[in-house]
Design a protein around this motif. Structure first.
Motif, PDB file in Angstrom:
ATOM      1  N   LEU A 133      53.300  29.584  18.023  1.00  0.00           N
ATOM      2  CA  LEU A 133      52.914  28.259  17.546  1.00  0.00           C
ATOM      3  C   LEU A 133      52.999  27.236  18.683  1.00  0.00           C
ATOM      4  CD1 LEU A 133      52.284  26.250  15.181  1.00  0.00           C
ATOM      5  CD2 LEU A 133      54.758  26.004  14.945  1.00  0.00           C
ATOM      6  N   LEU A 134      54.076  27.308  19.463  1.00  0.00           N
ATOM      7  CA  LEU A 134      54.245  26.378  20.586  1.00  0.00           C
ATOM      8  C   LEU A 134      53.116  26.514  21.595  1.00  0.00           C
ATOM      9  CD1 LEU A 134      58.046  26.679  21.283  1.00  0.00           C
ATOM     10  CD2 LEU A 134      56.838  24.737  20.326  1.00  0.00           C
ATOM     11  N   LYS A 135      52.769  27.742  21.909  1.00  0.00           N
ATOM     12  CA  LYS A 135      51.695  27.977  22.881  1.00  0.00           C
ATOM     13  C   LYS A 135      50.373  27.423  22.368  1.00  0.00           C
ATOM     14  CE  LYS A 135      54.196  31.931  24.601  1.00  0.00           C
ATOM     15  NZ  LYS A 135      54.374  33.373  24.519  1.00  0.00           N
ATOM     16  N   GLN A 136      50.135  27.567  21.062  1.00  0.00           N
ATOM     17  CA  GLN A 136      48.906  27.050  20.473  1.00  0.00           C
ATOM     18  C   GLN A 136      48.875  25.525  20.540  1.00  0.00           C
ATOM     19  OE1 GLN A 136      48.368  28.050  16.335  1.00  0.00           O
ATOM     20  NE2 GLN A 136      46.156  27.833  16.489  1.00  0.00           N
ATOM     21  N   ILE A 137      49.982  24.880  20.164  1.00  0.00           N
ATOM     22  CA  ILE A 137      50.038  23.416  20.197  1.00  0.00           C
ATOM     23  C   ILE A 137      49.901  22.910  21.633  1.00  0.00           C
ATOM     24  CG2 ILE A 137      51.517  21.402  19.811  1.00  0.00           C
ATOM     25  CD1 ILE A 137      52.656  22.982  17.376  1.00  0.00           C
TER      26      ILE A 137
END
Length: 167
Positions: A133-137
């Protein structure tokens, strides 16, 4: 005088999140010493190099006198033994982690029945946080205030740099 009660909290911490830090802060209050074990998994391609993950974890835990960071390769249960500890701390998110963490705890118990696992439930604010999720954001948003909801502020520049979105 008996040695301090040490606990080990292992993970990849790629990168360390506010959820990880919440577990670390709570565990540091429960034990005399907390060792953060950053695992090296040859089967995964991490976003951050091991030395960068160590540095980021050290940076966000400087306020905790009883916390130190170590690197390990191999089984977590072997690392716990190497550190002369008998307690593993695991943070769990409801529903998503319970079955996997229970399976891991049972396997670790088979490998060394003298090592106890202590589960700390993730705060509801962090139950949805994951590295994917962090990488996507980070890849889709230039707004650092959005990332600050998931990672310590000291991690944001490193995350931006790794994701190729450095300002």
């Amino acid at each position: 005088m008996s040695p301090p009660r040490a606990a080990i909290y292992t993970g990849s911490f790629d990168p360390i999140t506010l959820g990880h830090l919440h577990i670390i802060n709570r565990a540091a209050k429960l034990f005399d010493a907390l060792i953060i074990g950053i695992g090296i998994n040859e089967g995964k391609r991490p976003l951050f190099e091991t030395s960068e993950r160590v540095s980021l974890v050290q940076t966000v835990t400087t306020h905790l006198d009883n916390v130190r960071v170590e690197v390990f390769d191999g089984l977590a249960v072997d690392f716990v033994r190497q550190m002369d500890a008998r307690i593993m701390v695991r943070g769990i998110r409801p529903l998503t982690d319970t079955a996997g963490e229970f399976t891991m705890m049972m396997a670790n118990h088979q490998l060394d029945p003298g090592i106890e696992t202590v589960f700390l439930m993730a705060d509801e604010r962090f139950t949805h946080v994951s590295s994917s999720l962090l990488k996507q954001i980070a890849s889709m948003s230039d707004d650092d205030s959005q990332l600050a909801k998931f990672v310590p502020p000291q991690v944001i520049p490193a995350l931006r740099n790794q994701m190729g979105r450095c300002d």
